[in-house]
Design an enzyme around this catalytic site. Structure first.
Site, short mmCIF file in Angstrom:
data_model
loop_
_atom_site.label_atom_id
_atom_site.label_comp_id
_atom_site.label_asym_id
_atom_site.label_seq_id
_atom_site.Cartn_x
_atom_site.Cartn_y
_atom_site.Cartn_z
CD GLN A 122 24.55 -53.57 -47.28
OE1 GLN A 122 24.49 -54.78 -47.21
NE2 GLN A 122 25.69 -52.90 -47.15
CB ALA A 138 19.33 -57.69 -33.57
CB ALA A 139 16.07 -58.82 -28.92
CG PHE A 140 12.68 -54.41 -32.49
CD1 PHE A 140 13.57 -54.94 -33.41
CD2 PHE A 140 11.69 -53.58 -32.95
CE1 PHE A 140 13.47 -54.64 -34.76
CE2 PHE A 140 11.57 -53.27 -34.29
CZ PHE A 140 12.46 -53.80 -35.20
CG LEU A 141 17.17 -51.57 -28.03
CD1 LEU A 141 18.03 -50.34 -28.26
CD2 LEU A 141 17.61 -52.30 -26.77
CD GLU A 163 19.39 -45.04 -31.72
OE1 GLU A 163 18.60 -45.48 -30.84
OE2 GLU A 163 19.19 -45.18 -32.93
CG ASP A 172 24.08 -50.66 -38.32
OD1 ASP A 172 24.19 -51.80 -38.80
OD2 ASP A 172 23.98 -49.63 -39.01
CE LYS A 190 21.68 -55.16 -39.73
NZ LYS A 190 22.92 -54.39 -39.44
CG ASP A 249 28.79 -48.05 -41.18
OD1 ASP A 249 28.80 -46.85 -41.47
OD2 ASP A 249 27.78 -48.76 -41.23
#
Length: 572
Positions: free
Chosen positions: A254, A374-377, A448, A463, A270, A443
């Site tokens: 999506q 959402a903050a990036f890693l 990770e 996610d 999102k 889902d």
């Protein structure tokens, strides 16, 4: 021979036509910029005032101003911007905007500054809570503050070594933001008085952007500490920082957007697809369900209340689709999907596997849309992550079942398979199982971990958009790993018992925590009450395990220094 020459001439003509079209497409933004410079008008959504002009001259309204403020990336940067991981579970993979020159560009952002976006406008959420009132702690006492003061939430981590931190920061090293020679950063911030440096022109660690301080704080045991001051500052940045570029996230089913901010931080956006009151239709398969922005927000708060701290920070934001998406994107595929609806609202649909069409377009009111950020890693070039297939992954098929669904002894096989045959990985799976069941998230196909820490580290809970889809149904199959393995950390077990008590009721804590988000209310009361009901079901499953196998064989000690790191999950 004559035919051969004619064929070569034809090929040459086709090539020249293609080159001409390519040059014209590249010149289109400049022509629009020149045309926009001649126009005078407001930079917001013009659909309510000039719908005809909006549809005829789509790029004329704010293209010039946005280009001047943010600086459009060149073609090379555009290619890098669109180059993201196709891994099925890499929804927060942070291949940065400047993938090749990331170190130089991010060094420029290490200046002491305050967010120039200022205080965001107060607004009412687009979707209200249809359930009515909220429970407020008596006499103004915060249940959430009381929870975090409880002894179970004040357990100290082991002393951290260089091997236990994701990045080893040497305070003797200084960064020079001006060294890269990009003066656009100074102009972009817009306040000379905020351009403060130490007398030597160096930038200290305290002046790093909040996204970088968040990355530096990641260690073997947690993404962020319980009382980290950086967390609240980063959540504020996600809501207030000016968006400078937007691109579609490749991979996934999506539409998701990658937003880059003025301080070079990045976040995964999102957009809202469902109202708060809507439930997932009963005939929908779990793999075709919508991804909900409010589920991402609620998952972050739930993860924090459970004291896992394995979900990257997420905040809700009301985004102006005209100013903050359409006018700053260089993703032509995304830009071309914008249109004005018959109701005179700005809409777009992007490109993805599911729900990216005119029939499933995302429309603003008139150009405002809710979404989660959402903050990036850390970038994968700096901190590699390993993707693992979830042992209890579903079949993602309309008719087939996974092995664990038909084999009641499936967990015995998992316990003999690395990395689940030693360490804490199996216990991490149990934590993730409980987390998913409380949300109703089916889902969870992959997970990770950070490669640097090997197998002795936590699972990153990425996610979570398919959680909180049904408040009227408890999907017991999500709890199968827990019922098959009958293992749980003692700290997790005691916290679950604590959250089942009236003084620390999970639904009340979640409600209080979610009130801090800009898009509050995030969940309606029926979803909050469903979490209390599901929590009781989790405790019932654990009680059955303890009755069957004994407390010592089910509850793994991890609070008295005798951690489970070196014990085998199959040990009895």
């Amino acid at each position: 021979m004559i035919l051969f020459r004619k064929f070569r001439v034809l090929i040459l003509m086709v090539f020249l036509v293609a080159c001409t079209m390519h040059i014209m497409i590249d010149l289109l933004p400049k022509l629009e910029k020149r045309a926009a410079g001649a126009d005078s008008g407001d930079g917001g959504c013009q659909c309510a005032h000039h719908p005809g002009g909006e549809s005829q001259g789509w790029g004329k309204q704010q293209r010039a101003r946005s280009a001047a403020e943010a600086g459009w990336p060149n073609k090379h940067t555009l290619r890098i911007l669109q180059d993201f991981s196709n891994e099925p579970s890499s929804n927060l993979t942070s291949h940065s905007l400047e993938k090749i020159t990331a170190a130089a560009d991010r060094a420029e952002s290490f200046r002491r500054m305050r967010p120039s976006a200022g205080k965001a406008e107060e607004h009412k959420p687009l979707i209200g809570d249809a359930s009515g009132g909220r429970t407020v702690p008596a006499h103004g006492v915060s249940r959430l503050a009381a929870l975090f003061e409880h002894p179970l939430y004040r357990v100290d981590l082991p002393p951290l070594t260089d091997d236990d931190t994701l990045f080893n920061v040497n305070n003797d090293i200084r960064f020079y933001p001006r060294a890269a020679g990009n003066q656009g950063w100074h102009n972009e911030v817009g306040n000379e008085e905020e351009d403060e440096f130490s007398p030597t022109g160096e930038v200290t660690a305290e002046s790093y952007p909040n996204w970088l301080r968040f990355h530096i704080g990641i260690n073997r045991y947690e993404l962020y500490s319980r009382h980290s001051p950086v967390l609240d500052a980063l959540l504020k940045d996600l809501v207030t920082q000016r968006v400078t570029s937007v691109a579609m996230k490749s991979g996934g089913t999506q539409l998701k957007l990658i937003m880059t901010f003025q301080n070079y931080g990045q976040a995964l956006f999102k957009p809202m697809k469902q109202t708060r009151e809507q439930e997932t239709p009963p005939d929908f398969f779990y793999f075709s369900d919508f991804e909900r922005h409010n589920a991402e927000i609620a998952a972050f708060h739930l993860d924090r209340i459970l004291d896992f701290r394995r979900v990257p920070p997420v905040a809700g934001r009301l985004v102006n689709m005209t100013r903050e998406i359409r006018d700053v994107t260089r993703d032509k595929k995304l830009w071309r999907t914008f249109f004005i609806s018959p109701a005179n609202n700005v809409c777009f649909y992007g490109e993805c596997s599911y729900y990216c069409s005119t029939e499933h377009a995302l429309c603003g009111k008139p150009d405002q849309i809710e979404g989660s950020l959402a903050a990036f890693l850390p970038d994968l070039n700096l901190a590699k992550r390993k993707t693992w297939r979830n042992p209890w992954r579903r079949s993602y098929h309309k008719r087939k079942k996974a092995e664990w669904e038909v084999d009641p002894d499936y967990c015995d096989e998992v316990k003999q398979t690395p990395p689940y045959d030693r360490g804490t990985r199996l216990l991490d799976i149990m934590d993730m199982t409980i987390f998913d069941f409380l949300m109703g998230n089916m889902d969870r196909h992959h997970y990770e971990t950070f490669e640097k820490f090997g197998n002795d580290t936590f699972i990153i809970h990425l996610d979570n958009g398919r959680g909180f889809g049904k408040h009227s149904h408890d999907e017991l199959s999500i709890l199968v790993p827990l019922s098959q393995c009958c293992r749980v950390r003692k700290s997790t077990y005691l916290r679950l018992q604590l959250l089942a008590k009236e003084d620390y009721q999970l639904s009340s804590l979640m409600e209080e925590s979610l009130l801090r988000d800009r898009l509050s209310p995030i969940l309606i009361q029926r979803h909050l009450q469903a979490m209390d009901r599901r929590l009781r079901l989790v405790l019932q499953v654990l009680a059955g395990c303890i009755e069957k196998e004994g407390y010592v064989n089910v509850v793994e000690e991890d609070l008295n220094g005798d951690t489970a790191t070196h014990r085998s999950p199959g040990h009895r």
